[in-house]
Design an enzyme around this catalytic site. Structure first.
Site, PDB file in Angstrom:
ATOM      1  N   ASP A  37       0.848  -1.192   0.000  1.00 30.91           N
ATOM      2  CA  ASP A  37       0.000   0.000   0.000  1.00 30.91           C
ATOM      3  C   ASP A  37       0.887   1.247   0.000  1.00 30.91           C
ATOM      4  O   ASP A  37       2.106   1.155   0.143  1.00 30.91           O
ATOM      5  CB  ASP A  37      -0.867  -0.065   1.269  1.00 30.91           C
ATOM      6  CG  ASP A  37      -2.002   0.956   1.271  1.00 30.91           C
ATOM      7  OD1 ASP A  37      -2.278   1.556   0.217  1.00 30.91           O
ATOM      8  OD2 ASP A  37      -2.616   1.143   2.334  1.00 30.91           O
ATOM      9  N   GLU A  75       2.612   5.098  -4.053  1.00 30.77           N
ATOM     10  CA  GLU A  75       2.535   6.014  -5.216  1.00 30.77           C
ATOM     11  C   GLU A  75       3.807   6.870  -5.405  1.00 30.77           C
ATOM     12  O   GLU A  75       4.000   7.303  -6.547  1.00 30.77           O
ATOM     13  CB  GLU A  75       1.330   6.951  -5.058  1.00 30.77           C
ATOM     14  CG  GLU A  75       0.005   6.257  -5.142  1.00 30.77           C
ATOM     15  CD  GLU A  75      -0.342   5.450  -3.883  1.00 30.77           C
ATOM     16  OE1 GLU A  75      -1.028   4.427  -4.006  1.00 30.77           O
ATOM     17  OE2 GLU A  75       0.109   5.828  -2.793  1.00 30.77           O
ATOM     18  N   ASP A  93      -9.236   3.839  -1.673  1.00 29.22           N
ATOM     19  CA  ASP A  93     -10.154   4.315  -0.635  1.00 29.22           C
ATOM     20  C   ASP A  93     -11.416   4.907  -1.241  1.00 29.22           C
ATOM     21  O   ASP A  93     -11.426   6.037  -1.709  1.00 29.22           O
ATOM     22  CB  ASP A  93      -9.455   5.349   0.248  1.00 29.22           C
ATOM     23  CG  ASP A  93      -8.393   4.700   1.102  1.00 29.22           C
ATOM     24  OD1 ASP A  93      -8.267   3.469   1.035  1.00 29.22           O
ATOM     25  OD2 ASP A  93      -7.686   5.409   1.827  1.00 29.22           O
TER      26      ASP A  93
END
Length: 927
Positions: A446, A449, A569
């Site tokens: 996770d 980015e 999300d």
């Protein structure tokens, strides 16, 4: 887990999307393009040309004077057009990260030294043709079979775009498009208007930790590819265009044109010819990498939550699913299992190792699995072994010679540089160490980015605790100052980052930071998650030689070769539910078919009704997981009695069709075919479905038509032409000769799932864990066009030892079966052709029942034969039943004959051996 990213505001978000996205300069003012000064064939069978700038200007920096053009038909159906600086190597997506053919090295001889006259105006391949004009230079790509222009960069007074621009930090190129072209792709973003691209909406590609609730903005992944579907004279043609470039870019789609504005790298275009949508993804994934094989258990249902604070909570979750008789295969931990939120650690208080190992031993014996989260940020802590070993191996991204300092959940962190081979080795070793500590079954990567709670150049504050341990944890507490001193931090052209032209280093790694071999974060930013995925895959594979399972939030071109993806999300809202379908379908096109959204929404809490409807969709996502936020109330599927009922129904069906889903995973791995598909993949000639985003197919023929709006107890579904049979009541059929919209009943605990004609669907009996479900007998569901006197159906089944690293035939641990069926002259026949049946035979799998739908007439089956022998002679307890179909819409109104469903039970046909079976139909009312 995610941080609600603080977003810059340029008035309000709505105003920002319209104002901030306006280009600073119209492209017509930027330059007059290039002229082609020479072209010749290259030794590898391609063509090399040189381009000279026509008139320099300083808008967005200086023009690169001379460019090299490289054109090659790499395969019969793939064309590459590569344009770069003729004198100097420029940044490209690393060839070792995304393996592909390299263009010839940059040559020294350019321009006037080349004597070859320009004579060639067209370079033809088997399917595609490349043509060009010399002054100003432009090129076009055409389909050879019908001459249709697929891509054309030629600018004119009415084209609405200018000539090609190529500067160090600003590249621009455009193509004209026909008005009736339907475009899909260019992600990742949450598309409020459905899967089909909408003119004049912003499409920005730059990986960002921006919640998926933000519509039409750049999100976690970058996929600069689009599929273009056109209907030419009633015949569909699809192709795709990839611009392989990892730099930030804005893509302006205006309906009749499309313009790329990119802040670095090269133009590296790949055109794949199709002509069907399935051909397109086959050709695309043959370039970027076939989707990863997934273990069988990963197709089961997954439960996660940020906030399972201790081991007893997840023990209770597993027990509660069992008591509620809701299927569950995988239990997950967000960062709750960690010691102070540090990677590769275990909390001695909340998740004591001895007790966790006992729990894992228990669930592993049941066939369940355990997956945990991992973020790339490594906590800066001198007593933390992972950090110590990372520093000793010099694995972190640098800024001015020192590891770049950021903040994520553990506080101050450094980010590993996965472009560095030493980092990949170190990361694999840390995975191995952690696996020895906790026998995890997969990793969830996770925040890659990369996400950073701070911006700029930061230091650890003296005299105060950071983070404080109170509040949400995503507030920056480092001492930071903006970095604006280089053109890499403040490029001349501002892409529409986060929808508001935020600085490209905002809440991520400073873009002037350096990776291995001097690579700038400016160039490599959007491949960070991809490079971490490759390293994680290598690490997991080396531990036990099992098939890795990885779930990654950030993705790039080629990520699907290694990982699954979830859509990030989302919100517990009806809009997030609707948008999830489009995002899922896009990722199938991107070559990442194992995809799904957080079922019931990540935050805030969903309503009971919404969670009912969401599991009815989510049970058919390729990746099916319920996940919620730390601050939301509990939302496991057993928390509401009505949701539990919907879950038993929808997941009950999922677990029955697991053999089909697993076969689709095999197809994806072999050909790139998406698991979940837009309707137009199977019905490209039916233009009515080109924009359909509220329904989807699993494989070629299983259609899900869910309720996506509050308070609705019926759903309007689009049925392409043909016969469709309801999976929950196979006597119900929808039949349409030309396609139509049909309103179907859809009470709260009910989802409409229909199977198309000409299909053979292998099913099993289901169960609460996939390991159990796998051992049950098979049922073949065979569908013919309702009432037809003649028909033909096919299906397939792939079975293997699902934790082997490779998914393939030829290893003695797999079996592949082609199923066939026909009806004609009053006789129903079905048969199989088995490849490598030994594995299936060793498992003892049998076909216990066949259900044949759509048979003409109203009679019974008689004279049943299996492998040439009448069943009566075999003394078997075989039951035969026949039920008449009822039509929601269909034959009755069209004055056709009735049709029946015939079921034959009590069979013991071995899956691993060729078989044939037939019977006569007692037909009444037949001509």
């Amino acid at each position: 887990m995610d941080s609600p990213k603080t977003v810059f505001s340029c008035l309000s978000l709505l105003v920002a999307l319209t104002l901030c996205f306006a280009p600073t300069h119209s492209s017509n003012t930027i330059g007059k393009g290039y002229r082609l000064i020479s072209i010749e064939e290259s030794p590898d069978g391609g063509f090399i040309g040189y381009l000279q700038v026509k008139q320099k200007n300083k808008i967005y920096g200086s023009d690169i004077t001379t460019l090299r053009l490289y054109v090659k038909h790499e395969t019969d159906n793939r064309l590459r057009v590569h344009i770069t600086d003729a004198k100097k190597q420029r940044w490209e997506v690393p060839y070792n990260l995304l393996p592909r053919d390299q263009p010839p090295p940059i040559g020294k001889a350019i321009g006037k030294s080349r004597k070859t006259p320009i004579t060639v105006q067209e370079i033809s391949g088997s399917e595609l043709t490349f043509s060009y004009t010399t002054d100003p230079f432009s090129f076009a790509v055409k389909r050879r079979s019908n001459g249709q222009t697929l891509f054309n960069t030629s600018s004119s007074s009415n084209s609405g775009f200018g000539e090609m621009v190529f500067k160090d930090q600003y590249l621009e190129i455009s193509t004209s498009l026909p008005k009736d072209a339907s475009l899909y792709g260019l992600g990742e973003n949450s598309q409020a208007n459905g899967i089909k691209l909408v003119p004049n909406e912003p499409y920005t590609l730059y990986t960002e930790d921006v919640s998926a609730i933000n519509l039409n903005t750049d999100l976690y992944g970058s996929h600069p590819v689009y599929l273009d579907l056109r209907n030419v004279g009633g015949k569909p043609y699809a192709h795709a265009v990839l611009l392989l470039n990892s730099n930030g870019m804005d893509v302006f789609y205006r309906g009749t044109s499309l313009t790329y504005k990119v802040i670095g790298g090269v133009f590296d275009f790949y055109f794949v010819a199709g002509p069907s949508p399935l051909d397109v993804v086959d050709q695309y994934t043959s370039l970027i990498g076939r989707p990863a094989p997934m273990p069988y258990w990963s197709l089961g249902f997954h439960q996660c939550r940020w906030g399972y604070r201790n081991l007893s909570v997840i023990e209770d979750v597993v027990d509660s699913y069992q008591k509620a008789k809701i299927p569950l295969d995988v239990i997950w931990n967000d960062d709750d299992h960690m010691n102070a939120k540090k990677d590769f650690t275990l909390s001695p208080i909340s998740y004591p190792r001895a007790k966790l190992l006992n729990f894992l031993d228990k669930i592993h014996k049941m066939g369940m699995k355990y997956v945990v989260i991992n973020d790339p940020g490594i906590g800066v802590n001198s007593s933390y072994g992972v950090y110590q070993r990372g520093m000793a191996n010099d694995v972190f991204i640098k800024y001015e010679g020192k590891p770049f300092l950021a903040q994520v959940w553990p506080g101050a962190v450094h980010f590993p540089d996965f472009l560095n081979p030493k980092t990949v080795a170190w990361w694999g070793e840390e995975i191995r160490r952690f696996h020895e500590l906790v026998p995890i079954d997969g990793l969830w990567i996770d925040m890659n980015e990369v996400s950073n709670f701070c911006s700029g150049l930061c230091t650890i504050p003296k005299g105060k605790k950071c983070p404080t341990g109170e509040g949400p944890g995503w507030i920056c507490c480092l001492d930071c100052k903006n970095i604006t001193k280089t053109r890499w931090d403040e490029p001349p052209y501002k892409i529409n980052a986060t929808g508001v032209q935020a600085p490209i280093g905002f809440k991520t790694i400073a873009t002037s930071a350096l990776h291995y071999n001097g690579v700038r974060e400016y160039d490599a930013h959007s491949i960070y998650g991809f490079s971490e995925t490759v390293a994680t895959h290598k690490g997991l594979l080396s531990i036990e030689g099992k098939r890795p399972f990885i779930l990654s939030r950030s993705t790039f071109v080629g990520s699907g070769k290694y990982a699954a993806h979830w859509t990030g999300d989302n919100q517990g809202t009806w809009q997030s539910l609707q948008v999830s379908i489009s995002t899922m379908l896009n990722f199938g096109i991107f070559g990442v078919p194992m995809v799904g959204a957080d079922i019931c929404g990540f935050y805030p809490q969903p309503t009971e009704e919404l969670c009912n409807r969401w599991i009815e969709v989510g049970a058919f996502y390729p990746f099916s997981r319920d996940h919620a936020n730390y601050y939301s109330p509990r939302q496991e599927l057993y928390q509401w009695a009505t949701v539990a009922e919907s879950a038993r129904n929808a997941l009950g069906m999922r677990y029955k069709i697991l053999p089909y889903l697993y076969t689709l995973n095999y197809e994806a791995h072999m050909t790139g075919a998406p698991i979940a598909r837009p309707l137009f993949f199977s019905f490209p000639e039916y233009t009515e479905c080109y924009g359909s985003s509220r329904q989807f197919l699993l494989g070629s023929s299983l259609m899900i038509s869910p309720v996506l709006e509050q308070g609705k107890t019926e759903v309007e579904a689009l049925f392409p032409p043909g016969s469709w049979y309801h999976m929950f009541d196979m006597t119900q059929a929808v039949v349409s000769k030309s396609g139509k919209r049909v309103t179907l009943p859809a009470p709260l605990n009910f989802v409409n799932v229909h199977l198309y004609q000409n299909t053979i669907l292998p099913m099993q009996q289901g169960g609460l864990i996939s390991k159990e479900a796998r051992t049950t007998p098979f049922n073949l569901v065979i569908t013919f066009p309702a009432g037809a006197s003649e028909g033909y159906a096919t299906g397939k089944l792939y079975l293997d030892e699902d934790e082997l690293p490779e998914m393939k035939l030829g290893n003695g641990q797999s079996t592949y079966v082609d199923f066939y069926a026909s009806v004609g002259n009053g006789t129903v026949k079905m048969w199989s052709q088995v490849k490598e049946g030994k594995f299936a035979l060793s498992k003892g799998w049998v076909i216990e029942k066949v259900s044949v739908l759509g048979l003409r007439g109203a009679g019974q089956a008689s004279e049943i034969e299996i492998n040439g022998s009448p069943v009566a002679n075999e003394g078997k307890k075989i039951e035969v039943s026949s039920k008449e179909h009822t039509y929601v819409v269909g034959l009755e109104e069209e004055g056709e004959n009735k049709s029946v469903m015939v079921e034959v039970k009590g069979l013991e046909i071995l899956v691993g051996k060729d078989f044939n079976m037939s019977w006569k139909m007692g037909i009444s009312g037949a001509n």
